[in-house]
Design an enzyme around this catalytic site. Sequence first.
Site, PDB file in Angstrom:
ATOM      1  N   ARG A 104       0.952  -1.107   0.059  1.00 32.30           N
ATOM      2  CA  ARG A 104      -0.133  -0.135  -0.144  1.00 32.30           C
ATOM      3  C   ARG A 104       0.868   1.168   0.122  1.00 32.30           C
ATOM      4  O   ARG A 104       1.583   1.294   0.975  1.00 32.30           O
ATOM      5  CB  ARG A 104      -0.946  -0.086   1.398  1.00 32.30           C
ATOM      6  N   THR A 108      -0.895   7.726  -0.906  1.00 31.07           N
ATOM      7  CA  THR A 108      -2.105   7.388  -1.681  1.00 31.07           C
ATOM      8  C   THR A 108      -2.986   6.381  -1.205  1.00 31.07           C
ATOM      9  O   THR A 108      -4.270   6.257  -1.584  1.00 31.07           O
ATOM     10  CB  THR A 108      -1.798   6.933  -3.423  1.00 31.07           C
ATOM     11  N   ASP A 200      -0.031  -2.757  12.518  1.00 28.78           N
ATOM     12  CA  ASP A 200       0.535  -2.919  10.965  1.00 28.78           C
ATOM     13  C   ASP A 200       0.916  -4.429  10.925  1.00 28.78           C
ATOM     14  O   ASP A 200       1.687  -4.855  11.709  1.00 28.78           O
ATOM     15  CB  ASP A 200       1.857  -2.359  10.732  1.00 28.78           C
ATOM     16  N   ASP A 203       4.326  -5.458   9.651  1.00 31.79           N
ATOM     17  CA  ASP A 203       5.354  -5.296  10.596  1.00 31.79           C
ATOM     18  C   ASP A 203       5.196  -6.195  11.882  1.00 31.79           C
ATOM     19  O   ASP A 203       6.437  -6.451  12.372  1.00 31.79           O
ATOM     20  CB  ASP A 203       5.225  -3.744  10.957  1.00 31.79           C
TER      21      ASP A 203
HETATM   22  C1  PRP Z   1      -1.188  -4.378   4.608  1.00 28.95           C
HETATM   23  C2  PRP Z   1      -2.145  -5.525   4.637  1.00 28.95           C
HETATM   24  C3  PRP Z   1      -3.073  -5.397   3.495  1.00 28.95           C
HETATM   25  C4  PRP Z   1      -3.318  -4.038   3.160  1.00 28.95           C
HETATM   26  C5  PRP Z   1      -4.496  -3.715   3.678  1.00 28.95           C
HETATM   27  O1  PRP Z   1      -0.232  -4.575   3.703  1.00 28.95           O
HETATM   28  O2  PRP Z   1      -1.596  -6.787   5.153  1.00 28.95           O
HETATM   29  O3  PRP Z   1      -2.363  -6.061   2.433  1.00 28.95           O
HETATM   30  O4  PRP Z   1      -2.156  -3.238   3.934  1.00 28.95           O
HETATM   31  O5  PRP Z   1      -4.896  -2.380   3.450  1.00 28.95           O
HETATM   32  P1  PRP Z   1      -5.874  -1.852   2.601  1.00 28.95           P
HETATM   33  O6  PRP Z   1      -7.164  -2.579   2.727  1.00 28.95           O
HETATM   34  O7  PRP Z   1      -5.848  -0.247   2.662  1.00 28.95           O
HETATM   35  O8  PRP Z   1      -5.193  -2.118   1.123  1.00 28.95           O
HETATM   36  P2  PRP Z   1       0.952  -3.630   3.539  1.00 28.95           P
HETATM   37  O9  PRP Z   1       0.692  -2.843   2.069  1.00 28.95           O
HETATM   38  O10 PRP Z   1       1.368  -3.032   4.713  1.00 28.95           O
HETATM   39  O11 PRP Z   1       1.996  -4.509   3.073  1.00 28.95           O
HETATM   40  P3  PRP Z   1       2.863  -5.732   3.996  1.00 28.95           P
HETATM   41  O12 PRP Z   1       1.979  -6.812   3.989  1.00 28.95           O
HETATM   42  O13 PRP Z   1       4.032  -6.002   3.046  1.00 28.95           O
HETATM   43  O14 PRP Z   1       3.260  -5.112   5.215  1.00 28.95           O
HETATM   44  N1  URA Z   2      -2.806  -2.457   6.955  1.00 29.87           N
HETATM   45  C1  URA Z   2      -2.342  -2.919   8.353  1.00 29.87           C
HETATM   46  O1  URA Z   2      -1.403  -3.813   8.435  1.00 29.87           O
HETATM   47  N2  URA Z   2      -3.185  -2.414   9.165  1.00 29.87           N
HETATM   48  C2  URA Z   2      -4.119  -1.535   9.046  1.00 29.87           C
HETATM   49  O2  URA Z   2      -4.557  -1.029  10.043  1.00 29.87           O
HETATM   50  C3  URA Z   2      -4.427  -1.187   7.798  1.00 29.87           C
HETATM   51  C4  URA Z   2      -3.606  -1.562   6.720  1.00 29.87           C
END
Ligand code: PRP
Ligand code: URA
Length: 209
Positions: A104, A108, A200, A203
């Site tokens: 994400r 944006t 997150d 993380d």
């Molecule tokens: C997080 C989560 C989803 C996304 C959800 O991933 O694991 O994939 O955000 O958010 P959204 O519904 O607003 O799209 P992130 O983009 O942080 O990547 P990661 O899993 O690699 O940390």
């Molecule tokens: N992605 C995450 O990991 N946590 C949130 O709360 C939203 C997006």
Amino acid sequence: MEGVTIVDHPLVQHKLTLMRDKTRSTKGFRQLLNEIGMLLCYEVTRDLPLENVEIDTPLAPMMAPMIAGKKLVFAPILRAGVGFLDGMLELVPSARVAHIGLYRDPQTLQAVEYYFKAPSDLADRRIIVMDPMLATANSAVAAVDRLKERGARDLRFVCLLAAPEGIATFRGAHPDVPIWTASVDERLNDHGYIVPGLGDAGDRMYGTR
Ligand code: PRP
Ligand code: URA
């Protein structure tokens, strides 16, 4: 909520509360995500069709039920979706896996794809897309868009936490894809995080912050 199943099993709810706790270790968080993955797999496969096959027990022949129909594909959205995968594969070891790499953009909140690798026969399979978090739903919508471009027609989405805003967006974009979630939380904050949520997920799972 049409098309949304809330998995209220006490084991799922208990483990989710442990995960939300900000003092949970990386190891504990990952382990719980794996365990909940297994429990959610049980729920999302509850209505799979069965067919009777003939077998011989040590005592007698019998007709006994086995899962019929389309084979499963598990489709984790990287990174955090991988946290569900091992638990699900424990229950369905023969499932194929489609990896969907998305992150994400923090400004944006749009999903940016960096990897996609899926079995070639998606049109003939039932696909379970998985990601712990359905926040804005931009990632989930992009993942399902991509799978449909590659022929997928029979999809389900499994998450741990969903925001009401994310459910509305996802159901608007893909009304044919039902959702299973352990909780629908209150709302999104100004940074697109689920509140109260669990922070997150990627993380916390990998200890990267
Ligand atoms: C997080 C989560 C989803 C996304 C959800 O991933 O694991 O994939 O955000 O958010 P959204 O519904 O607003 O799209 P992130 O983009 O942080 O990547 P990661 O899993 O690699 O940390
Ligand atoms: N992605 C995450 O990991 N946590 C949130 O709360 C939203 C997006």
